[in-house]
Design a protein around this motif. Structure first.
Motif, PDB file in Angstrom:
ATOM      1  N   ASP A 114      32.463  47.074  11.052  1.00 10.68           N
ATOM      2  CA  ASP A 114      33.971  47.623  10.300  1.00 10.68           C
ATOM      3  C   ASP A 114      34.111  47.499   9.180  1.00 10.68           C
ATOM      4  O   ASP A 114      34.725  47.895   7.833  1.00 10.68           O
ATOM      5  CB  ASP A 114      34.769  46.672  11.161  1.00 10.68           C
ATOM      6  N   ARG A 115      32.472  48.050   8.608  1.00 14.79           N
ATOM      7  CA  ARG A 115      32.744  48.631   6.983  1.00 14.79           C
ATOM      8  C   ARG A 115      32.233  49.760   6.703  1.00 14.79           C
ATOM      9  O   ARG A 115      31.526  50.314   7.464  1.00 14.79           O
ATOM     10  CB  ARG A 115      31.702  47.835   6.384  1.00 14.79           C
ATOM     11  N   ASP A 116      32.582  51.237   5.637  1.00 12.48           N
ATOM     12  CA  ASP A 116      32.487  51.740   5.213  1.00 12.48           C
ATOM     13  C   ASP A 116      30.920  51.761   4.619  1.00 12.48           C
ATOM     14  O   ASP A 116      30.900  51.224   3.890  1.00 12.48           O
ATOM     15  CB  ASP A 116      33.163  52.259   4.469  1.00 12.48           C
ATOM     16  N   LEU A 117      30.140  52.573   5.708  1.00 13.64           N
ATOM     17  CA  LEU A 117      28.614  52.428   5.046  1.00 13.64           C
ATOM     18  C   LEU A 117      28.352  53.444   4.585  1.00 13.64           C
ATOM     19  O   LEU A 117      28.437  54.548   5.090  1.00 13.64           O
ATOM     20  CB  LEU A 117      27.951  51.690   6.416  1.00 13.64           C
ATOM     21  N   THR A 118      27.518  53.653   3.465  1.00 19.34           N
ATOM     22  CA  THR A 118      26.839  54.471   2.935  1.00 19.34           C
ATOM     23  C   THR A 118      25.806  54.556   3.479  1.00 19.34           C
ATOM     24  O   THR A 118      24.957  53.536   3.646  1.00 19.34           O
ATOM     25  CB  THR A 118      27.206  54.562   1.342  1.00 19.34           C
ATOM     26  N   ILE A 119      24.769  55.544   3.126  1.00 15.41           N
ATOM     27  CA  ILE A 119      22.903  56.006   3.305  1.00 15.41           C
ATOM     28  C   ILE A 119      22.550  56.209   2.589  1.00 15.41           C
ATOM     29  O   ILE A 119      23.232  56.824   1.604  1.00 15.41           O
ATOM     30  CB  ILE A 119      22.858  56.284   5.256  1.00 15.41           C
ATOM     31  N   ALA A 120      21.836  55.759   1.758  1.00 17.54           N
ATOM     32  CA  ALA A 120      20.839  55.781   0.659  1.00 17.54           C
ATOM     33  C   ALA A 120      19.182  54.927   1.242  1.00 17.54           C
ATOM     34  O   ALA A 120      19.408  54.112   1.899  1.00 17.54           O
ATOM     35  CB  ALA A 120      21.209  54.869  -0.477  1.00 17.54           C
ATOM     36  N   GLY A 121      18.841  55.909   0.630  1.00 15.64           N
ATOM     37  CA  GLY A 121      16.666  55.755   1.293  1.00 15.64           C
ATOM     38  C   GLY A 121      16.112  55.714   0.157  1.00 15.64           C
ATOM     39  O   GLY A 121      16.270  55.946  -0.792  1.00 15.64           O
ATOM     40  N   THR A 122      14.950  56.620   0.115  1.00 21.68           N
ATOM     41  CA  THR A 122      13.857  57.110  -0.739  1.00 21.68           C
ATOM     42  C   THR A 122      13.401  57.990   0.469  1.00 21.68           C
ATOM     43  O   THR A 122      13.289  58.104   1.839  1.00 21.68           O
ATOM     44  CB  THR A 122      12.678  56.251  -0.444  1.00 21.68           C
ATOM     45  N   LEU A 123      12.666  59.212  -0.379  1.00 23.15           N
ATOM     46  CA  LEU A 123      12.065  60.438   0.889  1.00 23.15           C
ATOM     47  C   LEU A 123      10.655  60.018   0.098  1.00 23.15           C
ATOM     48  O   LEU A 123      10.632  60.257  -0.827  1.00 23.15           O
ATOM     49  CB  LEU A 123      12.259  61.431   0.388  1.00 23.15           C
ATOM     50  N   ILE A 124       9.431  60.672   0.580  1.00 20.95           N
ATOM     51  CA  ILE A 124       8.711  61.502  -0.052  1.00 20.95           C
ATOM     52  C   ILE A 124       8.395  62.020  -0.081  1.00 20.95           C
ATOM     53  O   ILE A 124       8.333  63.221   1.545  1.00 20.95           O
ATOM     54  CB  ILE A 124       7.297  60.101   1.392  1.00 20.95           C
ATOM     55  N   VAL A 125       8.329  62.713  -0.422  1.00 24.44           N
ATOM     56  CA  VAL A 125       7.792  64.257  -0.884  1.00 24.44           C
ATOM     57  C   VAL A 125       6.477  64.965  -1.266  1.00 24.44           C
ATOM     58  O   VAL A 125       5.866  64.004  -2.314  1.00 24.44           O
ATOM     59  CB  VAL A 125       8.878  64.727  -1.975  1.00 24.44           C
ATOM     60  N   GLY A 126       6.065  65.879  -0.520  1.00 26.55           N
ATOM     61  CA  GLY A 126       4.857  66.154  -1.268  1.00 26.55           C
ATOM     62  C   GLY A 126       4.461  68.114  -0.327  1.00 26.55           C
ATOM     63  O   GLY A 126       5.288  68.321  -0.089  1.00 26.55           O
ATOM     64  N   ASN A 127       3.534  68.318  -0.456  1.00 23.01           N
ATOM     65  CA  ASN A 127       2.534  69.101   0.619  1.00 23.01           C
ATOM     66  C   ASN A 127       2.563  68.894   1.879  1.00 23.01           C
ATOM     67  O   ASN A 127       0.862  68.299   1.461  1.00 23.01           O
ATOM     68  CB  ASN A 127       1.841  70.064  -0.655  1.00 23.01           C
ATOM     69  N   ARG A 128       2.712  69.686   2.709  1.00 20.74           N
ATOM     70  CA  ARG A 128       2.396  69.878   3.804  1.00 20.74           C
ATOM     71  C   ARG A 128       1.059  69.582   3.991  1.00 20.74           C
ATOM     72  O   ARG A 128       0.881  69.455   5.616  1.00 20.74           O
ATOM     73  CB  ARG A 128       3.449  70.179   4.780  1.00 20.74           C
ATOM     74  N   THR A 129       0.735  70.787   3.139  1.00 24.28           N
ATOM     75  CA  THR A 129      -0.475  71.554   4.446  1.00 24.28           C
ATOM     76  C   THR A 129      -1.693  70.671   3.656  1.00 24.28           C
ATOM     77  O   THR A 129      -2.999  71.162   4.189  1.00 24.28           O
ATOM     78  CB  THR A 129      -1.131  73.093   3.000  1.00 24.28           C
TER      79      THR A 129
END
Ligand code: ZN
Length: 447
Positions: A114-129
């Motif tokens: 019953d709490r307003d939850l925000t969403i946060a975290g991390t992205l692994i960012v790179g080149n798909r090739t």
């Protein structure tokens, strides 16, 4: 200091956000970032910082080499208990968009409901090739603005015994309500297909990735992987009739991190002085970046090797023997409604000053010479030192202190700031304790 703490606690409490904010603050004080995969060159008096995952070591190199002066070390942890979203399992289900969670550490689960939850975290960012090795990727924190999810309680009418024993099955009862279902169900969950235009860009997982990428300022196609946490988005609140209290998420151990960082940055140490911020304390510290890892040993071996050359192995052992560690983690203040949970002779209160944590079974580290030094330092700098010893019929929680002592062989002591409701989504503490804890740590670095 207090304003600084308030800004710090206003941010999002994931480990990586905390590490990034600490790094930003160290950079302001002239600390130079080194990579573990770089060749290091250290100068006496130099200020440096190295990271591994969300863990960080920042230090001021002493004018004396570490085998002569030792290292004066304070440690805190950047992670906090909470709920991690199984974002790939997000799905449309009976009119709702929901996602299950994993429990990280030991949160007081009822406080996430019953709490307003925000969403946060991390992205692994790179080149798909190309496969992401070494420097081919970066880890980018993100946070979605506003309340993005809620875990609703069952109405009391549907569970009349709710107020007698409130318990949740973590798998069955903690699904996060993320949205209302829209149109045709598309539960294809691979965000990479979305990035490749394979027609699943309306799946809940793809929508989460797109939102996270937008908030981090990267293209969804660059996202190789992601980690999503549910967080309290309420920031910090000054509390109490006279404003002496505050409530916020993860005071344990962000207040510990900030006091260590401020103490190191504001002191002019003669010997090598070190701040260590560990990830994974809340899950037992056993990882490549936790206190039960080689992180601190690796760092000291490297510093000693640079000072003395690889061949002088003895120098490392001299450095260990002359080094000390203060483990700085939150302490249980006595609760106004549950005073019997403390030994009345050792019942720290909010606003009473930092706490020396003592345990015969070494759940808290307690090298006698360092315990004595903390008592002397507190008198010298005029900061009251409260003491916590658990009731004989209760076992306290542990800290990174005993693990750091066991991994390194260094004399270690546990101190911390008194707080209430440890591991709740919002904890309560007193503003004056932050200031006094920082004074005590400054005295430690300067002594
Ligand atoms: Zn803690």
């Amino acid at each position: 200091m207090t304003d600084d703490l308030l800004t710090f606690l206003d941010g999002i409490p994931t480990a990586m956000h905390t590490a990034h904010e600490l790094e930003r603050r160290f950079a302001k004080y002239g600390f130079l970032r080194l990579g573990e995969n770089d060749r290091w060159q250290l100068e006496p008096g130099g200020r440096y910082l190295v990271g591994r995952g969300a863990s960080l070591i920042a230090w001021v190199a002493g004018t004396a080499p570490t085998a002569e002066g030792g290292a004066r070390i304070a440690v805190a942890h950047v992670d906090c208990p909470g709920l991690r979203l199984k974002h790939r399992a997000a799905r449309q289900d009976g009119g709702y968009v929901v996602a299950p969670v994993e429990v990280y550490g030991s949160p007081i689960i009822a406080t996430w409901v019953d709490r307003d939850l925000t969403i946060a975290g991390t992205l692994i960012v790179g080149n798909r090739t190309q496969a992401p090795f070494a420097s081919d990727y970066s880890i980018v924190p993100f946070s979605l603005v506003g309340a993005r999810g809620v875990i609703p309680n069952l109405a009391v009418h549907l569970n009349r015994k709710m107020n007698e024993s409130l318990s949740y099955n973590e798998h069955e009862h903690l699904n996060v309500l993320l949205d209302l279902a829209s149109g045709e169900a598309d539960n294809h969950t691979d965000e990479r297909d979305h990035a490749h235009g394979n027609g699943s860009n309306h799946s809940p997982a793809a929508i989460l990735t797109t939102l996270a990428a937008a908030s981090a300022g990267v293209e969804p196609e660059q996202v190789l992987d992601a980690e999503f946490f549910l967080c309290d988005g309420g920031g910090v609140t000054i509390a109490g009739l006279s404003g002496q209290l505050f409530t916020a998420a993860a005071i344990d151990n962000r207040a510990g991190c900030l006091t260590v960082q401020e103490a190191l940055c504001s002191s002019e140490p003669a010997v090598t002085s070190v701040a260590v911020f560990y990830d994974h304390e809340e899950i037992g510290s056993r990882s490549a970046t936790g206190a039960d890892s080689t992180l601190l040993q690796d760092w000291l071996q490297r510093v000693v090797a640079l000072e003395y050359g690889d061949s002088d192995r003895e120098a490392y052992y001299r450095a260990v023997s002359r080094s000390t560690v203060v483990s700085n983690d939150a302490a249980h203040a006595v609760h106004p409604s549950y005073r019997d949970r403390h030994d009345r002779a050792f019942a720290p209160v909010l606003g009473g000053g930092p706490v020396l944590k003592i345990d015969a079974n070494q759940r808290y580290a307690g090298a006698p010479q360092l315990t004595a030094r903390m008592r002397v330092l507190s008198q010298q700098c005029g900061v009251p030192l409260q003491e916590l010893v658990s009731r004989a019929d209760m076992r306290p929680g542990s800290t990174v202190g005993p693990l750091t002592a066991a991994q390194t062989g260094m004399a270690t002591v546990d101190v911390g700031m008194p707080i209430l409701a440890m591991h709740s989504i919002r904890e309560t503490a007193a503003r004056s304790d932050v200031q006094q804890l920082q004074q005590l740590l400054s005295a430690y670095y300067s002594s």
